[in-house]
Design a protein around this motif. Sequence first.
Motif, PDB file in Angstrom:
ATOM      1  N   ASP A 103       1.845 -22.671  -7.496  1.00 28.06           N
ATOM      2  CA  ASP A 103       2.710 -21.955  -8.426  1.00 28.06           C
ATOM      3  C   ASP A 103       1.981 -20.934  -9.283  1.00 28.06           C
ATOM      4  O   ASP A 103       2.580 -20.252 -10.074  1.00 28.06           O
ATOM      5  N   CYS A 104       0.660 -20.839  -9.101  1.00 23.63           N
ATOM      6  CA  CYS A 104      -0.005 -19.784  -9.851  1.00 23.63           C
ATOM      7  C   CYS A 104      -1.278 -19.322  -9.153  1.00 23.63           C
ATOM      8  O   CYS A 104      -1.857 -20.036  -8.340  1.00 23.63           O
ATOM      9  N   ILE A 105      -1.629 -18.074  -9.418  1.00 25.26           N
ATOM     10  CA  ILE A 105      -2.849 -17.489  -8.854  1.00 25.26           C
ATOM     11  C   ILE A 105      -3.609 -16.908 -10.042  1.00 25.26           C
ATOM     12  O   ILE A 105      -3.016 -16.207 -10.868  1.00 25.26           O
ATOM     13  N   ARG A 106      -4.891 -17.203 -10.140  1.00 27.97           N
ATOM     14  CA  ARG A 106      -5.733 -16.600 -11.187  1.00 27.97           C
ATOM     15  C   ARG A 106      -6.945 -15.999 -10.520  1.00 27.97           C
ATOM     16  O   ARG A 106      -7.707 -16.711  -9.867  1.00 27.97           O
ATOM     17  N   SER A 107      -7.098 -14.695 -10.664  1.00 26.76           N
ATOM     18  CA  SER A 107      -8.254 -14.051 -10.030  1.00 26.76           C
ATOM     19  C   SER A 107      -8.416 -12.626 -10.536  1.00 26.76           C
ATOM     20  O   SER A 107      -7.456 -12.011 -11.012  1.00 26.76           O
ATOM     21  N   ALA A 108      -9.631 -12.114 -10.409  1.00 25.12           N
ATOM     22  CA  ALA A 108      -9.858 -10.675 -10.557  1.00 25.12           C
ATOM     23  C   ALA A 108      -9.420 -10.014  -9.245  1.00 25.12           C
ATOM     24  O   ALA A 108      -9.045 -10.703  -8.302  1.00 25.12           O
ATOM     25  N   SER A 109      -9.485  -8.669  -9.178  1.00 24.54           N
ATOM     26  CA  SER A 109      -8.892  -7.976  -8.040  1.00 24.54           C
ATOM     27  C   SER A 109      -9.899  -7.124  -7.284  1.00 24.54           C
ATOM     28  O   SER A 109     -10.879  -6.657  -7.828  1.00 24.54           O
ATOM     29  N   VAL A 110      -9.545  -6.912  -6.023  1.00 27.68           N
ATOM     30  CA  VAL A 110     -10.236  -5.925  -5.198  1.00 27.68           C
ATOM     31  C   VAL A 110      -9.295  -4.728  -5.102  1.00 27.68           C
ATOM     32  O   VAL A 110      -8.084  -4.906  -4.973  1.00 27.68           O
ATOM     33  N   VAL A 111      -9.841  -3.512  -5.186  1.00 31.92           N
ATOM     34  CA  VAL A 111      -8.995  -2.314  -5.169  1.00 31.92           C
ATOM     35  C   VAL A 111      -9.197  -1.514  -3.886  1.00 31.92           C
ATOM     36  O   VAL A 111     -10.327  -1.193  -3.519  1.00 31.92           O
ATOM     37  N   LEU A 112      -8.095  -1.215  -3.197  1.00 37.73           N
ATOM     38  CA  LEU A 112      -8.106  -0.246  -2.089  1.00 37.73           C
ATOM     39  C   LEU A 112      -7.057   0.796  -2.436  1.00 37.73           C
ATOM     40  O   LEU A 112      -5.854   0.533  -2.330  1.00 37.73           O
ATOM     41  N   ARG A 113      -7.508   1.958  -2.880  1.00 36.79           N
ATOM     42  CA  ARG A 113      -6.576   2.976  -3.380  1.00 36.79           C
ATOM     43  C   ARG A 113      -5.786   3.675  -2.280  1.00 36.79           C
ATOM     44  O   ARG A 113      -4.766   4.309  -2.543  1.00 36.79           O
ATOM     45  N   GLU A 114      -6.259   3.617  -1.044  1.00 35.29           N
ATOM     46  CA  GLU A 114      -5.617   4.353   0.042  1.00 35.29           C
ATOM     47  C   GLU A 114      -4.129   4.014   0.139  1.00 35.29           C
ATOM     48  O   GLU A 114      -3.757   2.858   0.012  1.00 35.29           O
ATOM     49  N   THR A 115      -3.313   5.026   0.407  1.00 41.29           N
ATOM     50  CA  THR A 115      -1.896   4.784   0.663  1.00 41.29           C
ATOM     51  C   THR A 115      -1.699   4.569   2.162  1.00 41.29           C
ATOM     52  O   THR A 115      -2.576   4.906   2.968  1.00 41.29           O
ATOM     53  N   ASN A 116      -0.560   4.001   2.526  1.00 48.33           N
ATOM     54  CA  ASN A 116      -0.194   3.803   3.941  1.00 48.33           C
ATOM     55  C   ASN A 116      -1.259   3.040   4.731  1.00 48.33           C
ATOM     56  O   ASN A 116      -1.540   3.382   5.874  1.00 48.33           O
ATOM     57  N   ILE A 117      -1.851   2.019   4.144  1.00 50.12           N
ATOM     58  CA  ILE A 117      -2.824   1.219   4.901  1.00 50.12           C
ATOM     59  C   ILE A 117      -2.025   0.425   5.943  1.00 50.12           C
ATOM     60  O   ILE A 117      -1.190  -0.407   5.603  1.00 50.12           O
ATOM     61  N   ASP A 118      -2.238   0.762   7.224  1.00 47.36           N
ATOM     62  CA  ASP A 118      -1.408   0.210   8.286  1.00 47.36           C
ATOM     63  C   ASP A 118      -2.059  -1.031   8.887  1.00 47.36           C
ATOM     64  O   ASP A 118      -3.230  -1.319   8.626  1.00 47.36           O
ATOM     65  N   THR A 119      -1.283  -1.737   9.703  1.00 45.77           N
ATOM     66  CA  THR A 119      -1.781  -3.006  10.242  1.00 45.77           C
ATOM     67  C   THR A 119      -2.926  -2.791  11.238  1.00 45.77           C
ATOM     68  O   THR A 119      -3.701  -3.712  11.472  1.00 45.77           O
ATOM     69  N   ASP A 120      -3.038  -1.589  11.813  1.00 48.00           N
ATOM     70  CA  ASP A 120      -4.188  -1.314  12.688  1.00 48.00           C
ATOM     71  C   ASP A 120      -5.483  -1.237  11.877  1.00 48.00           C
ATOM     72  O   ASP A 120      -6.558  -1.500  12.413  1.00 48.00           O
ATOM     73  N   GLN A 121      -5.383  -0.881  10.586  1.00 42.96           N
ATOM     74  CA  GLN A 121      -6.587  -0.906   9.730  1.00 42.96           C
ATOM     75  C   GLN A 121      -6.861  -2.342   9.280  1.00 42.96           C
ATOM     76  O   GLN A 121      -8.002  -2.761   9.187  1.00 42.96           O
ATOM     77  N   ILE A 122      -5.796  -3.073   9.003  1.00 41.76           N
ATOM     78  CA  ILE A 122      -5.973  -4.444   8.507  1.00 41.76           C
ATOM     79  C   ILE A 122      -6.614  -5.313   9.590  1.00 41.76           C
ATOM     80  O   ILE A 122      -7.529  -6.075   9.317  1.00 41.76           O
ATOM     81  N   ILE A 123      -6.104  -5.166  10.821  1.00 37.55           N
ATOM     82  CA  ILE A 123      -6.731  -5.878  11.939  1.00 37.55           C
ATOM     83  C   ILE A 123      -6.534  -5.045  13.214  1.00 37.55           C
ATOM     84  O   ILE A 123      -5.448  -5.003  13.772  1.00 37.55           O
ATOM     85  N   PRO A 124      -7.590  -4.353  13.678  1.00 39.86           N
ATOM     86  CA  PRO A 124      -7.452  -3.495  14.855  1.00 39.86           C
ATOM     87  C   PRO A 124      -6.999  -4.283  16.102  1.00 39.86           C
ATOM     88  O   PRO A 124      -7.332  -5.465  16.253  1.00 39.86           O
ATOM     89  N   ALA A 125      -6.265  -3.598  16.962  1.00 40.91           N
ATOM     90  CA  ALA A 125      -5.613  -4.255  18.102  1.00 40.91           C
ATOM     91  C   ALA A 125      -6.597  -4.986  19.009  1.00 40.91           C
ATOM     92  O   ALA A 125      -6.247  -5.985  19.631  1.00 40.91           O
TER      93      ALA A 125
END
Lengths: 193, 478
Positions: A5-27
């Motif tokens: 029910d809760c998450i506590r953490s600092a963050s990682v920042v990726l400013r890029e827009t339109n980060i697609d699933t091929d970037q998240i995990i290549p085919a």
Amino acid sequence: MAGFDCIRSASVVLRETNIDTDQIIPARFLSTTERKGLGQHAFNDWRWQADGTPNPGFAFNQPHNQGRGILLAGRNFGCGSSREHAPWALADLGLKAIVSSEIADIFRNNSLKNGLLPIVLDEADVQALMQRPDDELHIDIDACELRTPDGRVYPFPLDAFARTCLMQGVDEMGYLLARTPDIDTYEARHHAS
Amino acid sequence: MSSVESQPPRTLFDKLWDNHVVVPESDSAPAVLYVDLHLIHEVTSPQAFTELKARGLKPRRPDRTKATMDHSTPTLPAGADGKLAYSSAAAENQVDTLARNCAEYGIELFDMQSESRGIVHVIAPELGFTQPGMTIVCGDSHTSTHGAFGALAFGIGTSEVGHVLASQCLLQRKARTMAITVEGELAAGVGAKDVILHIIGVIGVNGGTGHVIEYRGSTIRAMDMEQRMTLCNMSIEAGARAGMVAPDEVTYQWLARAPRAPKGEAFTAARAQWAQLRSDEGARFDVEVAIDAADIRPTLTWGTHPGTAIAVDAPIPAANDAAAQKGLEYMQFKSGHALEGTPVDVVFVGSCTNGRLSDMREVAQVLDQRRVHPRVRMLVVPGSEQVKRQAEAEGIDAIIRAAGAEWREPGCSMCIAMNGDLVAPGQLAVSTSNRNFEGRQGPGSRTLLASPLSAAWAAVNGRVSDPRRIPMQTQEVA
Ligand code: SF4
């Protein structure tokens, strides 16, 4: 999947827009019949250099970002393919929540099924959070609020059902199977020939 | 059937939704929606079967599930030893896993020996599994293709593949609706691919998020089924949940020829039902977009998402944010320059967007009596065994080979580059597929999305070229 029910953490920042699933995990990493172990290939082509060494400039390789569970990302995160391998890889990387001003439909759906919380805030609010990535954010799932240490509170929309599923670890397949009498009735009504 | 007296006008999407609600949605829970047709392939199904097995379950309706292998499969014929050259043991294992799961549960599979195998979104319409009024899902975002028949068709994740196997249902919140109306006649050299790239350029790569699009208007009505499939296929590239076109005479004619569609009296009865599937007069859409066909020129992309669509002779726009700048740098392009004239290394014709017979014919028309430029490697990959057979019966393979291009076995191939068909790092490819993301066609690959005519004409010239300038050839009698 256990509820939370809760998450506590600092963050990682990726400013890029339109980060697609091929970037998240290549085919080329989809030739697996398992759900596990995809974290090492999350953001593969940004994270690893051609010779296999880590790209030192990439956020997830920076020492201070290790172990952080919240990703602050540019607009329209997760667009592209329906591969659930994308949230599998991010969850395997240790992420618990993605915050962006827009998150693609199928990716959002897939994330919720894997204990990864998609949070949509106004672009200006995401930008403000990106200014202070080292702050420990507190995400209260029950209240649907993201809170900063200096007292700012950002409410976020979360479907009531999704919230229950996350908090109680409800299993959607079980929920559907419990509707079997309704499904039987539907089939009898629509498929009688 | 119930009377419909005081019902407000409904959109086509409303009708499809209403017809498939098993349990209505409420504030606390999404609707339970019935799935008429579930398509599966080797990449997104194995973990779903594992989950089913772990729970001791069986598929509820194996008869409503159809399987094919397309993503990881080689596009080169089997070697002298009869073996296919898979790119990895993992890829071969995925294909074998699908075959085992289908055999175990009695699911019809179009395997490597089948004469009907091919890309999932090419074969289901071809065989007539795809029909108007259906709900169709697949663990694949381009399931939107099937909307061309007036079906509600959308991509799902692997957990949901498991849900559908187990219950034949999905948990869904109702999407919002968007009407995109295209009116007027398309110019020569401009096709369905240019229309959809233009639309995505107008509404943006996230313009359709949360919506189901209905494509309407005279331009759409004038399209054949293959063009409508190209259009609906890329709805997801605008972020839309699904895209659809109301069925009409063109749709019925396609289905009358499809082997697994209803036959005889069943067809007549089905046709009467299908004729109801249109948005009522006065039905309200959440968003309406109007497009003038006269504004659509041959369109390609310059950047690293499909929303970066511009006319072939238009200048690449100025980068007004960091993302556009990054896209330009990755593509090694400069603002202000036109794409036309850019040297090309690879041309790929194929995929569920443009791997059908009409696409093969267009390419053959351009390549006939011509040669692929010596700098260019060109791969032509039919979308299915049937497309391949028909194209070969028309001599299209001979024209393509004579021009110096490779004619391959059916599959997804270079669209997703999972099977070993790759664009090399840094190379520029003009592709008829649907995604130009960084590395989509192989690490470091640079992709321009384009129509089959644009792709073939670029292959001949070795540069991005305007297909409106293809000299007309007089029809030759074979
Ligand atoms: S051709 Fe490309 S987009 Fe279509 S199903 Fe295959 S990989 Fe996906």
